[in-house]
Motif scaffolding. Structure first.
Motif: not given
Length: 143
Positions: A13-17, A29-30, A35-37, A41-42
């Motif tokens: 969420a920190a990346i997305q926002h 690196v996840g 992982p979800t789709r 993608g992030a």
């Protein structure tokens, strides 16, 4: 002369926002087991071997749900379940096994070659304990 890369960690969420500042050259690196789709993608890649083992995740999640039914809020239940299940010691022990150990060595090599890496998962560590923090500590200790 070798320039060592930086190691950081953050949550999705920190990346997305845009709540985290990372150098533009940082590889995301996840480190999640499944992982979800939208997670995939992030991030630039995901190393499932560095996610907690499925049985440990299931045990902790089950305990967390039990604690929520007893009146704990989500964050309190999450953290108490970690303690009740011995999550930290189990995860650290897991990291010494073949597949995660090899994955950690690969990340160490990349850092040593100058790559900037940010470990990414779902948990906001301001409120919840997270394996990503333990993983970072292990990687930091070995550099």
């Amino acid at each position: 002369m070798t320039t060592e890369g930086t190691l950081s960690d953050t949550y999705l969420a920190a990346i997305q926002h845009d709540l985290v500042e990372l150098p533009a050259s940082t590889t995301l690196v996840g480190v999640v087991r499944k992982p979800t789709r939208w997670f995939s993608g992030a991030v630039d890649e995901n190393v499932a071997a560095l996610g907690p083992p499925t049985d440990l995740l299931s045990e902790t999640k089950t305990r967390q749900e039990e604690l929520k039914l007893q009146g704990f809020c989500d964050e309190e239940a999450h953290n108490a379940a970690w303690e009740a299940c011995g999550f930290e010691s189990s995860y650290r022990e897991y990291l010494t096994t073949d597949e995660p150990s090899a994955a950690m060595q690969e990340l160490r090599s990349r850092l040593e070659s100058g790559e900037n890496i940010a470990l990414v998962c779902f948990e906001n560590t301001a409120k919840k304990r997270c394996h990503r923090t333990l993983l970072r500590e292990e990687l930091d200790a070995s550099q």
